[in-house]
Scaffold this active site. Structure first.
Site, PDB file in Angstrom:
ATOM      1  N   SER A  23       0.829  -1.217   0.000  1.00 54.06           N
ATOM      2  CA  SER A  23       0.000   0.000   0.000  1.00 54.06           C
ATOM      3  C   SER A  23       0.859   1.260   0.000  1.00 54.06           C
ATOM      4  O   SER A  23       0.345   2.370   0.101  1.00 54.06           O
ATOM      5  CB  SER A  23      -0.938   0.000   1.214  1.00 54.06           C
ATOM      6  OG  SER A  23      -0.206  -0.186   2.400  1.00 54.06           O
ATOM      7  N   ASN A 110      -2.177  -2.471  13.190  1.00 51.56           N
ATOM      8  CA  ASN A 110      -3.634  -2.269  13.120  1.00 51.56           C
ATOM      9  C   ASN A 110      -4.067  -0.979  13.814  1.00 51.56           C
ATOM     10  O   ASN A 110      -4.886  -0.219  13.275  1.00 51.56           O
ATOM     11  CB  ASN A 110      -4.371  -3.468  13.716  1.00 51.56           C
ATOM     12  CG  ASN A 110      -4.109  -4.742  12.936  1.00 51.56           C
ATOM     13  OD1 ASN A 110      -3.543  -4.684  11.847  1.00 51.56           O
ATOM     14  ND2 ASN A 110      -4.503  -5.871  13.474  1.00 51.56           N
ATOM     15  N   THR A 155     -39.492  27.419 -10.669  1.00 47.36           N
ATOM     16  CA  THR A 155     -39.821  26.082 -10.176  1.00 47.36           C
ATOM     17  C   THR A 155     -40.101  25.282 -11.439  1.00 47.36           C
ATOM     18  O   THR A 155     -40.609  25.833 -12.426  1.00 47.36           O
ATOM     19  CB  THR A 155     -41.058  26.065  -9.249  1.00 47.36           C
ATOM     20  OG1 THR A 155     -42.184  26.507  -9.997  1.00 47.36           O
ATOM     21  CG2 THR A 155     -40.891  26.972  -8.043  1.00 47.36           C
ATOM     22  N   HIS A 156     -39.749  24.010 -11.443  1.00 50.12           N
ATOM     23  CA  HIS A 156     -39.856  23.153 -12.637  1.00 50.12           C
ATOM     24  C   HIS A 156     -39.109  23.765 -13.823  1.00 50.12           C
ATOM     25  O   HIS A 156     -39.471  23.514 -14.974  1.00 50.12           O
ATOM     26  CB  HIS A 156     -41.326  22.926 -13.043  1.00 50.12           C
ATOM     27  CG  HIS A 156     -42.208  22.533 -11.907  1.00 50.12           C
ATOM     28  ND1 HIS A 156     -42.437  21.221 -11.537  1.00 50.12           N
ATOM     29  CD2 HIS A 156     -42.908  23.289 -11.019  1.00 50.12           C
ATOM     30  CE1 HIS A 156     -43.245  21.190 -10.490  1.00 50.12           C
ATOM     31  NE2 HIS A 156     -43.543  22.425 -10.153  1.00 50.12           N
ATOM     32  N   SER A 277     -13.398  26.111 -27.868  1.00 53.64           N
ATOM     33  CA  SER A 277     -13.582  24.862 -28.593  1.00 53.64           C
ATOM     34  C   SER A 277     -12.461  24.731 -29.620  1.00 53.64           C
ATOM     35  O   SER A 277     -11.949  25.735 -30.118  1.00 53.64           O
ATOM     36  CB  SER A 277     -14.941  24.892 -29.280  1.00 53.64           C
ATOM     37  OG  SER A 277     -14.927  24.092 -30.435  1.00 53.64           O
ATOM     38  N   LYS A 283     -17.258  29.481 -29.480  1.00 60.51           N
ATOM     39  CA  LYS A 283     -17.589  28.838 -28.203  1.00 60.51           C
ATOM     40  C   LYS A 283     -16.778  29.362 -27.019  1.00 60.51           C
ATOM     41  O   LYS A 283     -15.592  29.623 -27.119  1.00 60.51           O
ATOM     42  CB  LYS A 283     -17.363  27.315 -28.302  1.00 60.51           C
ATOM     43  CG  LYS A 283     -18.318  26.592 -29.230  1.00 60.51           C
ATOM     44  CD  LYS A 283     -19.742  26.514 -28.682  1.00 60.51           C
ATOM     45  CE  LYS A 283     -19.863  25.511 -27.572  1.00 60.51           C
ATOM     46  NZ  LYS A 283     -19.660  24.140 -28.049  1.00 60.51           N
ATOM     47  N   ASN A 285     -16.795  27.808 -23.242  1.00 64.65           N
ATOM     48  CA  ASN A 285     -17.443  26.719 -22.511  1.00 64.65           C
ATOM     49  C   ASN A 285     -17.206  26.780 -21.001  1.00 64.65           C
ATOM     50  O   ASN A 285     -16.100  27.083 -20.565  1.00 64.65           O
ATOM     51  CB  ASN A 285     -16.931  25.369 -23.030  1.00 64.65           C
ATOM     52  CG  ASN A 285     -17.264  25.170 -24.497  1.00 64.65           C
ATOM     53  OD1 ASN A 285     -18.282  25.657 -24.972  1.00 64.65           O
ATOM     54  ND2 ASN A 285     -16.396  24.467 -25.205  1.00 64.65           N
ATOM     55  N   GLU A 290     -18.738  22.072 -15.552  1.00 68.79           N
ATOM     56  CA  GLU A 290     -19.063  20.734 -16.059  1.00 68.79           C
ATOM     57  C   GLU A 290     -18.213  19.665 -15.378  1.00 68.79           C
ATOM     58  O   GLU A 290     -18.703  18.591 -15.023  1.00 68.79           O
ATOM     59  CB  GLU A 290     -18.849  20.683 -17.573  1.00 68.79           C
ATOM     60  CG  GLU A 290     -19.879  21.520 -18.330  1.00 68.79           C
ATOM     61  CD  GLU A 290     -19.496  21.656 -19.794  1.00 68.79           C
ATOM     62  OE1 GLU A 290     -19.557  20.658 -20.518  1.00 68.79           O
ATOM     63  OE2 GLU A 290     -19.128  22.764 -20.212  1.00 68.79           O
ATOM     64  N   TYR A 317      -9.491  -6.367  12.550  1.00 67.73           N
ATOM     65  CA  TYR A 317      -8.881  -5.910  11.296  1.00 67.73           C
ATOM     66  C   TYR A 317      -8.937  -6.989  10.223  1.00 67.73           C
ATOM     67  O   TYR A 317      -8.742  -8.178  10.490  1.00 67.73           O
ATOM     68  CB  TYR A 317      -7.409  -5.513  11.537  1.00 67.73           C
ATOM     69  CG  TYR A 317      -6.714  -5.055  10.264  1.00 67.73           C
ATOM     70  CD1 TYR A 317      -6.840  -3.758   9.814  1.00 67.73           C
ATOM     71  CD2 TYR A 317      -5.977  -5.958   9.484  1.00 67.73           C
ATOM     72  CE1 TYR A 317      -6.236  -3.344   8.630  1.00 67.73           C
ATOM     73  CE2 TYR A 317      -5.372  -5.551   8.304  1.00 67.73           C
ATOM     74  CZ  TYR A 317      -5.509  -4.243   7.886  1.00 67.73           C
ATOM     75  OH  TYR A 317      -4.926  -3.838   6.712  1.00 67.73           O
ATOM     76  N   GLN A 322      -7.511  -2.013   3.948  1.00 70.80           N
ATOM     77  CA  GLN A 322      -6.484  -1.239   3.259  1.00 70.80           C
ATOM     78  C   GLN A 322      -7.094  -0.441   2.090  1.00 70.80           C
ATOM     79  O   GLN A 322      -6.558   0.573   1.667  1.00 70.80           O
ATOM     80  CB  GLN A 322      -5.400  -2.185   2.745  1.00 70.80           C
ATOM     81  CG  GLN A 322      -4.288  -1.518   2.003  1.00 70.80           C
ATOM     82  CD  GLN A 322      -3.088  -2.433   1.847  1.00 70.80           C
ATOM     83  OE1 GLN A 322      -2.402  -2.749   2.813  1.00 70.80           O
ATOM     84  NE2 GLN A 322      -2.826  -2.883   0.632  1.00 70.80           N
ATOM     85  N   LYS A 325      -8.195   3.725   2.025  1.00 68.63           N
ATOM     86  CA  LYS A 325      -7.411   4.938   1.814  1.00 68.63           C
ATOM     87  C   LYS A 325      -7.587   5.568   0.429  1.00 68.63           C
ATOM     88  O   LYS A 325      -7.840   6.759   0.315  1.00 68.63           O
ATOM     89  CB  LYS A 325      -5.936   4.653   2.114  1.00 68.63           C
ATOM     90  CG  LYS A 325      -5.697   4.613   3.631  1.00 68.63           C
ATOM     91  CD  LYS A 325      -4.317   4.171   4.010  1.00 68.63           C
ATOM     92  CE  LYS A 325      -4.203   2.672   4.165  1.00 68.63           C
ATOM     93  NZ  LYS A 325      -5.212   2.014   5.009  1.00 68.63           N
TER      94      LYS A 325
HETATM   95  N1  ARG Z   1      -1.299  -1.335   4.943  1.00 68.37           N
HETATM   96  C1  ARG Z   1      -2.218  -1.800   5.930  1.00 68.37           C
HETATM   97  C2  ARG Z   1      -3.545  -1.064   5.804  1.00 68.37           C
HETATM   98  O1  ARG Z   1      -3.566  -0.082   5.156  1.00 68.37           O
HETATM   99  C3  ARG Z   1      -1.641  -1.567   7.295  1.00 68.37           C
HETATM  100  C4  ARG Z   1      -2.194  -2.488   8.340  1.00 68.37           C
HETATM  101  C5  ARG Z   1      -1.635  -3.831   8.200  1.00 68.37           C
HETATM  102  N2  ARG Z   1      -2.090  -4.707   9.227  1.00 68.37           N
HETATM  103  C6  ARG Z   1      -2.062  -6.040   9.052  1.00 68.37           C
HETATM  104  N3  ARG Z   1      -2.539  -6.737  10.016  1.00 68.37           N
HETATM  105  N4  ARG Z   1      -1.668  -6.574   7.946  1.00 68.37           N
HETATM  106  O2  ARG Z   1      -4.550  -1.473   6.287  1.00 68.37           O
END
Ligand code: ARG
Length: 460
Positions: A23, A110, A155-156, A277, A283, A285, A290, A317, A322, A325
């Site tokens: 990660s 964790n 409205t509408h 454009s 144009k 834009n 958008e 966990y 993971q 993120k």
């Molecule tokens: N890269 C992991 C995550 O984003 C970190 C936690 C890892 N924990 C584990 N028990 N493998 O969740």
């Protein structure tokens, strides 16, 4: 880079699995939070006598040096590391030797990752909030400038009643103010530290979780270690607040796009905030609006990703987590990009008051006021409504408007009509006499402007 967990294994990880599992490409952005979390943890361990003073000092100064080196560019984050936690720990050990290996006492990745994410998101909330504020200010300033500019209210998407443009803009200011509030609200529940929850069950060491929590600026440590490591509702809450904010920006964008069209021509965007454009020379834009409308879709997608990722997970966990993120980071990056261009786009747009006025004068926008006129002369509203409906139909058939219909004609529909009907349906008067609390009168708009400015001053 050697894995943290090689002891139990006889073979190296398959290289594709290594890439799949890693990660670092997206969690490296939490390096500062990871290091600050580790510094707080080491400080706490030392205070409780779990780490010697000397070891703790070495760890803390080693971590500080790593932070500075990453910030200055002297240290590159190794893209082959498993994650940012592994990278920092390995770098620390490479720098200060075996004492670095003591840092991970009474902690697991964790609780570490749950901590880093909360710290990171808390910082991000402040950034997004600052951008929302700037947008509210831009919208409010424009609204104040146009507290008397008459425009059709719809409205509408049908012309309904005349309003002032400032009133329309202040509706968005109110929405954005609630968005700001929602962001601050997320922060309240995010301000709880999972650090010290360890893998899932807490620890046998005499840790002081309240102390490390305080060092990191949290309100308190979480009450349940399993909750501390398993929960990501704080990220979902933020993704949801960002989704609502994007929904508001998207509605606003849709209107800007309409207003820029030749059919409306209520506004003109500044050249710096619109594009041309490649083939049609005429144009101009509204690409920003958008794109904001388009990007709202991916932000909603991220919310659904997070909700779905968590819905079937047993405690505590699981590696599925993971996936939290990239989704929340993408929502943050997207909303920040959108807000950064939206505010100056609003601040620099030109309002074409004459066109707004012409559109407001074109429809039978004074019809409600015409009915109210009859009510004030004693008719029940329903009866007045019906009479004005017949007048409108008559005008349409004869190419007339409420303003051009002669008084004598009015009087054929009701003897209550007198010369003062024309003042009663006057465009400006219609917009400006709606003095009810929260209504469209210029005074009401100015009061709203005041309200929002005061609210911004008192908001954290
Ligand atoms: N890269 C992991 C995550 O984003 C970190 C936690 C890892 N924990 C584990 N028990 N493998 O969740």
């Amino acid at each position: 880079m050697e894995k943290l967990w090689t002891g139990r294994f006889h073979k190296a990880l398959d290289s594709q699995v290594n890439d799949f599992n890693s990660s670092i490409s997206f969690d490296s952005r939490m390096y500062a939070q990871d290091i600050l979390g580790s510094i707080a943890h080491a400080t706490m361990l030392q205070k409780g006598g779990i780490l010697s003073e000397q070891d703790a000092e070495q760890i803390v100064s080693g971590l500080q040096a790593i932070l500075e080196d990453i910030q200055s560019g002297a240290l590159q984050i190794d893209p082959t590391a498993e994650d940012i936690h592994t990278f920092v720990e390995a770098e620390l050990t490479a720098r200060i030797g075996d004492v670095g290996k003591r840092l991970h006492t009474a902690r697991s990745r964790n609780d570490q990752v749950a901590l880093d994410l909360r710290l990171y998101l808390r910082d991000q909330i402040s950034e997004v909030a600052a951008l929302v504020r700037a947008l509210i200010e831009a919208v409010t300033d424009k609204a104040e400038e146009h507290a008397e500019t008459v425009v059709p209210g719809y409205t509408h998407l049908q012309r309904a009643q005349p309003i002032v443009f400032g009133h329309h803009l202040m509706a968005y200011a109110m929405m954005l103010l609630r968005d700001l509030d929602r962001l601050h609200d997320c922060n309240k529940r995010m301000a709880v530290s999972p650090l010290g929850s360890c893998a899932l069950a807490g620890t046998t060491y005499a840790t002081d979780r309240a102390f490390s929590s305080k060092l990191l600026g949290f309100e308190k440590p979480c009450e349940n270690s399993m909750d501390g490591v398993s929960d990501r509702d704080f990220a979902i809450e933020l993704a949801s607040a960002i989704s609502i904010l994007m929904m508001h920006l998207s509605r606003f964008s849709e209107e800007i796009i309409l207003w820029c069209s030749w059919e409306f021509k209520f506004i003109e965007l500044d050249d710096a905030y619109s594009t041309g454009s490649s083939i049609m020379p005429q144009k101009k834009n509204p690409d920003i609006a958008e794109l904001v409308r388009g990007k709202t879709g991916r932000v909603y997608g991220n919310l659904i990703t997070l909700l779905t990722m968590l819905k079937g997970l047993p405690l505590a966990y699981n590696k599925d987590m993971q996936e939290d993120k990239e989704a929340i980071f993408d929502s943050l990056d997207t909303v920040k990009q959108c807000l950064a261009v939206f505010a100056p786009m609003i601040a620099t747009m030109k309002v074409l008051g004459e066109n707004m006025r012409r559109a407001a004068a074109g429809g039978f926008i004074g019809a409600t006021d015409c009915a109210d006129y009859l009510v004030k002369k004693g008719l029940p509203f329903r009866t007045a409504y019906k009479i004005v409906g017949e007048i409108v139909a008559h005008c349409i058939e004869n190419g007339l408007t409420l303003e051009t219909l002669p008084l004598a004609e009015y009087q054929k529909f009701s003897p209550l009509f007198a010369q003062d009907v024309f003042a009663a349906i006057d465009l400006d008067a219609c917009a400006k006499k709606r003095i009810s609390y929260g209504g469209t009168s210029p005074d009401s708009v100015r009061r709203q402007v005041q309200y929002v400015r005061e609210a911004l001053q008192t908001a954290e």
